[in-house]
Design a protein around this motif. Structure first.
Motif, mmCIF file in Angstrom:
data_model
loop_
_atom_site.group_PDB
_atom_site.id
_atom_site.type_symbol
_atom_site.label_atom_id
_atom_site.label_comp_id
_atom_site.label_asym_id
_atom_site.label_seq_id
_atom_site.Cartn_x
_atom_site.Cartn_y
_atom_site.Cartn_z
ATOM 1 N N VAL A 198 0.850 -1.184 0.000
ATOM 2 C CA VAL A 198 0.000 0.000 0.000
ATOM 3 C C VAL A 198 0.884 1.231 0.000
ATOM 4 C CG1 VAL A 198 -1.767 1.289 1.244
ATOM 5 C CG2 VAL A 198 -1.870 -1.205 1.174
ATOM 6 N N THR A 199 0.676 2.124 -0.958
ATOM 7 C CA THR A 199 1.450 3.360 -1.054
ATOM 8 C C THR A 199 0.595 4.531 -0.589
ATOM 9 O OG1 THR A 199 0.760 3.670 -3.358
ATOM 10 C CG2 THR A 199 2.803 2.455 -2.979
ATOM 11 N N GLY A 200 1.254 5.659 -0.338
ATOM 12 C CA GLY A 200 0.511 6.827 0.144
ATOM 13 C C GLY A 200 0.416 6.816 1.658
ATOM 14 N N GLY A 201 0.071 7.959 2.217
ATOM 15 C CA GLY A 201 -0.020 8.112 3.668
ATOM 16 C C GLY A 201 -1.431 7.980 4.175
ATOM 17 N N LEU A 202 -1.632 8.523 5.383
ATOM 18 C CA LEU A 202 -2.949 8.439 5.997
ATOM 19 C C LEU A 202 -4.002 9.199 5.196
ATOM 20 C CD1 LEU A 202 -2.171 8.825 9.808
ATOM 21 C CD2 LEU A 202 -2.890 6.760 8.600
ATOM 22 N N GLY A 203 -3.564 10.245 4.493
ATOM 23 C CA GLY A 203 -4.509 10.998 3.675
ATOM 24 C C GLY A 203 -5.138 10.156 2.597
ATOM 25 N N ALA A 204 -4.349 9.177 2.071
ATOM 26 C CA ALA A 204 -4.889 8.293 1.040
ATOM 27 C C ALA A 204 -5.862 7.281 1.625
ATOM 28 C CB ALA A 204 -3.740 7.568 0.332
ATOM 29 N N LEU A 205 -5.739 7.000 2.919
ATOM 30 C CA LEU A 205 -6.588 5.998 3.557
ATOM 31 C C LEU A 205 -7.852 6.610 4.162
ATOM 32 C CD1 LEU A 205 -3.890 3.839 5.423
ATOM 33 C CD2 LEU A 205 -4.883 3.465 3.150
ATOM 34 N N PHE A 206 -7.779 7.862 4.569
ATOM 35 C CA PHE A 206 -8.914 8.472 5.272
ATOM 36 C C PHE A 206 -9.503 9.604 4.440
ATOM 37 C CE2 PHE A 206 -6.693 6.297 8.673
ATOM 38 C CZ PHE A 206 -7.738 5.724 9.369
ATOM 39 N N GLY A 207 -10.012 9.225 3.283
ATOM 40 C CA GLY A 207 -10.743 10.168 2.454
ATOM 41 C C GLY A 207 -12.187 10.296 2.918
ATOM 42 N N PRO A 208 -12.992 11.101 2.228
ATOM 43 C CA PRO A 208 -14.387 11.326 2.640
ATOM 44 C C PRO A 208 -15.214 10.041 2.733
ATOM 45 C CG PRO A 208 -13.717 12.954 1.006
ATOM 46 C CD PRO A 208 -12.603 11.958 1.088
ATOM 47 N N TYR A 209 -15.014 9.117 1.771
ATOM 48 C CA TYR A 209 -15.788 7.869 1.788
ATOM 49 C C TYR A 209 -15.442 7.030 3.014
ATOM 50 C CZ TYR A 209 -17.506 3.278 0.306
ATOM 51 O OH TYR A 209 -18.137 2.060 0.245
ATOM 52 N N ALA A 210 -14.156 6.944 3.336
ATOM 53 C CA ALA A 210 -13.738 6.179 4.513
ATOM 54 C C ALA A 210 -14.262 6.822 5.797
ATOM 55 C CB ALA A 210 -12.218 6.072 4.564
ATOM 56 N N LEU A 211 -14.211 8.140 5.874
ATOM 57 C CA LEU A 211 -14.722 8.827 7.056
ATOM 58 C C LEU A 211 -16.225 8.618 7.214
ATOM 59 C CD1 LEU A 211 -12.724 12.190 6.825
ATOM 60 C CD2 LEU A 211 -12.257 10.221 8.299
ATOM 61 N N LEU A 212 -16.941 8.601 6.086
ATOM 62 C CA LEU A 212 -18.377 8.325 6.130
ATOM 63 C C LEU A 212 -18.634 6.897 6.611
ATOM 64 C CD1 LEU A 212 -21.227 9.442 5.504
ATOM 65 C CD2 LEU A 212 -20.976 8.492 3.196
ATOM 66 N N GLY A 213 -17.813 5.952 6.148
ATOM 67 C CA GLY A 213 -17.944 4.577 6.620
ATOM 68 C C GLY A 213 -17.688 4.458 8.109
ATOM 69 N N GLY A 214 -16.682 5.191 8.611
ATOM 70 C CA GLY A 214 -16.413 5.185 10.041
ATOM 71 C C GLY A 214 -17.551 5.779 10.842
ATOM 72 N N MET A 215 -18.127 6.866 10.336
ATOM 73 C CA MET A 215 -19.273 7.476 11.019
ATOM 74 C C MET A 215 -20.458 6.522 11.042
ATOM 75 S SD MET A 215 -20.420 9.986 12.711
ATOM 76 C CE MET A 215 -19.040 11.112 12.434
ATOM 77 N N LEU A 216 -20.663 5.780 9.949
ATOM 78 C CA LEU A 216 -21.781 4.837 9.903
ATOM 79 C C LEU A 216 -21.620 3.738 10.944
ATOM 80 C CD1 LEU A 216 -24.324 3.559 8.783
ATOM 81 C CD2 LEU A 216 -22.947 2.567 6.939
ATOM 82 N N THR A 217 -20.442 3.118 11.014
ATOM 83 C CA THR A 217 -20.276 2.029 11.979
ATOM 84 C C THR A 217 -20.365 2.543 13.415
ATOM 85 O OG1 THR A 217 -17.868 2.240 11.717
ATOM 86 C CG2 THR A 217 -18.968 0.479 10.488
ATOM 87 N N LEU A 218 -19.852 3.744 13.671
ATOM 88 C CA LEU A 218 -19.966 4.304 15.017
ATOM 89 C C LEU A 218 -21.431 4.500 15.391
ATOM 90 C CD1 LEU A 218 -18.861 5.553 17.594
ATOM 91 C CD2 LEU A 218 -18.538 7.699 16.336
ATOM 92 N N LEU A 219 -22.218 5.070 14.489
ATOM 93 C CA LEU A 219 -23.635 5.276 14.759
ATOM 94 C C LEU A 219 -24.389 3.953 14.862
ATOM 95 C CD1 LEU A 219 -24.330 8.247 12.306
ATOM 96 C CD2 LEU A 219 -24.469 8.351 14.803
ATOM 97 N N LEU A 220 -24.100 3.036 13.930
ATOM 98 C CA LEU A 220 -24.821 1.764 13.917
ATOM 99 C C LEU A 220 -24.507 0.941 15.159
ATOM 100 C CD1 LEU A 220 -26.634 -0.288 12.536
ATOM 101 C CD2 LEU A 220 -24.657 -1.049 11.189
ATOM 102 N N PHE A 221 -23.250 0.877 15.556
ATOM 103 C CA PHE A 221 -22.893 0.103 16.741
ATOM 104 C C PHE A 221 -23.489 0.727 18.005
ATOM 105 C CE2 PHE A 221 -18.724 -1.541 14.645
ATOM 106 C CZ PHE A 221 -19.479 -2.385 13.844
ATOM 107 N N THR A 222 -23.537 2.062 18.057
ATOM 108 C CA THR A 222 -24.137 2.707 19.224
ATOM 109 C C THR A 222 -25.632 2.443 19.260
ATOM 110 O OG1 THR A 222 -22.448 4.441 19.050
ATOM 111 C CG2 THR A 222 -24.306 4.865 20.511
ATOM 112 N N PHE A 223 -26.290 2.491 18.106
ATOM 113 C CA PHE A 223 -27.714 2.125 18.035
ATOM 114 C C PHE A 223 -27.910 0.669 18.451
ATOM 115 C CE2 PHE A 223 -31.056 0.102 15.442
ATOM 116 C CZ PHE A 223 -32.171 0.766 15.932
ATOM 117 N N HIS A 224 -27.062 -0.223 17.933
ATOM 118 C CA HIS A 224 -27.117 -1.645 18.269
ATOM 119 C C HIS A 224 -26.961 -1.825 19.782
ATOM 120 C CE1 HIS A 224 -27.060 -5.816 17.244
ATOM 121 N NE2 HIS A 224 -25.764 -6.004 17.368
ATOM 122 N N GLY A 225 -26.037 -1.065 20.389
ATOM 123 C CA GLY A 225 -25.838 -1.140 21.832
ATOM 124 C C GLY A 225 -27.019 -0.599 22.609
#
Length: 334
Positions: free
Chosen positions: A149-176
């Motif tokens: 994998v090339t590139g830094g954290l900026g290549a890994l944490f783009g808008p789509y990835a951040l949206l995915g992280g927000m979804l799992t945080l919300l979904l897991f909290t709802f699940h809890g």
């Protein structure tokens, strides 16, 4: 079905089991600050997962171990390319486990509050990072011809990835929250249902956007999984409002499964797509272990999986009763 395809499905099932079980664990950890109003209520929430949280984490170990054995190149690229976020997840899980065990070792308010902070952040951070990592895996990351994998954290944490992280945080909290409503009594149960109703609406909106973006690379099968996830989440909201906590929890679990299924269906037959050059992508074929290894793993899984499932089901049955603040003893006088 060829063995490497079978093990791709098996790994998807293992991650589904992990996110279903550890998801409400993470949610309970986050809710210790959002839902509980005093120390007794925090103890009630922690006690709902006290007997099972460590068993839930076994699914993570199994999923990672199966990936290492069945797809060693996938494992190598994933854990080297995502070294920093996965290291943060590991540290959080270690500290969170220590916090569960050590929080009650001293009858000191500051001691307990510090460990409760660890439980909160040790639940919130992995809940977000897992979503970001799996969003990146499904979308693809820059991989070179050597499968690095090339590139830094900026290549890994783009808008789509951040949206995915927000979804799992919300979904897991709802699940809890739904799990807390299912496992508690009194005011905690009432507030858990109330916060689940609010969280569920936001989660549904974020899930619709994220899954719509994900489906752009999908097919009819991923669309079916996507719709299952969204319909199950909406139905969980209805059941929560009606006070049917058992159904609401089961449906929130279906939502988790639908989300994971959508990501893996969009991913297949790749296991890590390369955004640099599709020819450099890791697939279920070029990343798989040898036939003998896969065959041996299949026989071991066929024997051990039913035993593990039976034991874990028995554990949940033993600790099935609800708890409330009336079950928490008052602290001893000094």
């Amino acid at each position: 079905m060829r063995l490497h395809d079978l093990w791709f499905v098996m790994i998807a099932v293992l991650w589904t089991g992990y996110f279903f079980l550890e998801g409400f664990d993470f949610g309970i950890g986050v809710l210790t600050k959002l839902l509980a109003r005093d120390e007794k209520e925090r103890r009630v929430l922690i006690n709902t997962i006290g007997p099972v949280w460590d068993g839930n984490e076994v699914w993570l170990l199994t999923a990672v171990g199966a990936t290492f054995a069945a797809f060693p190149d996938w494992y190598a690229t994933l854990f080297s390319g995502f070294y920093l976020p996965l290291l943060v997840v590991l540290v959080c899980l270690i500290l969170r486990g220590v916090a569960f065990e050590y929080r009650a070792k001293r009858d000191d308010h500051r001691w307990k509050r510090n460990w409760e902070h660890v439980i909160f952040y040790g639940s919130l951070v992995p809940a977000f990072l897992w979503g970001a990592v799996f969003a990146d895996i499904a979308r693809g990351v820059p991989i070179d011809a050597q499968h690095d994998v090339t590139g830094g954290l900026g290549a890994l944490f783009g808008p789509y990835a951040l949206l995915g992280g927000m979804l799992t945080l919300l979904l897991f909290t709802f699940h809890g929250a739904v799990f807390a409503a299912l496992k508690t009594l009194g005011p905690v149960r009432v507030r858990a249902r109330r916060i689940a109703a609010r969280l569920g609406v936001v989660t549904l909106a974020v899930a619709a956007v994220f899954l719509a973006l994900t489906q752009r690379a999908g097919d009819a099968y991923s669309l079916a999984a996507l719709l299952t996830a969204l319909v199950a989440l909406a139905a969980a909201l209805v059941c929560n409002r009606a006070g049917r906590e058992g159904w609401a929890f089961a449906l929130s679990g279906v939502t988790v499964a639908g989300l994971v299924a959508t990501l893996f269906l969009v991913l297949f037959p790749d296991v890590m797509p390369s955004t640099t050059d599709p020819a450099w992508s890791l697939t279920v074929v070029n990343a798989a272990a040898g036939p003998y290894t896969l065959k041996l793993m299949t026989w071991i899984a066929a024997v051990m999986t039913p035993l593990v499932l039976a034991y874990q089901a028995w554990t949940y049955w033993v600790f099935r009763k609800r708890i409330g603040t009336q079950h928490i003893p008052d602290p001893l006088p000094h």
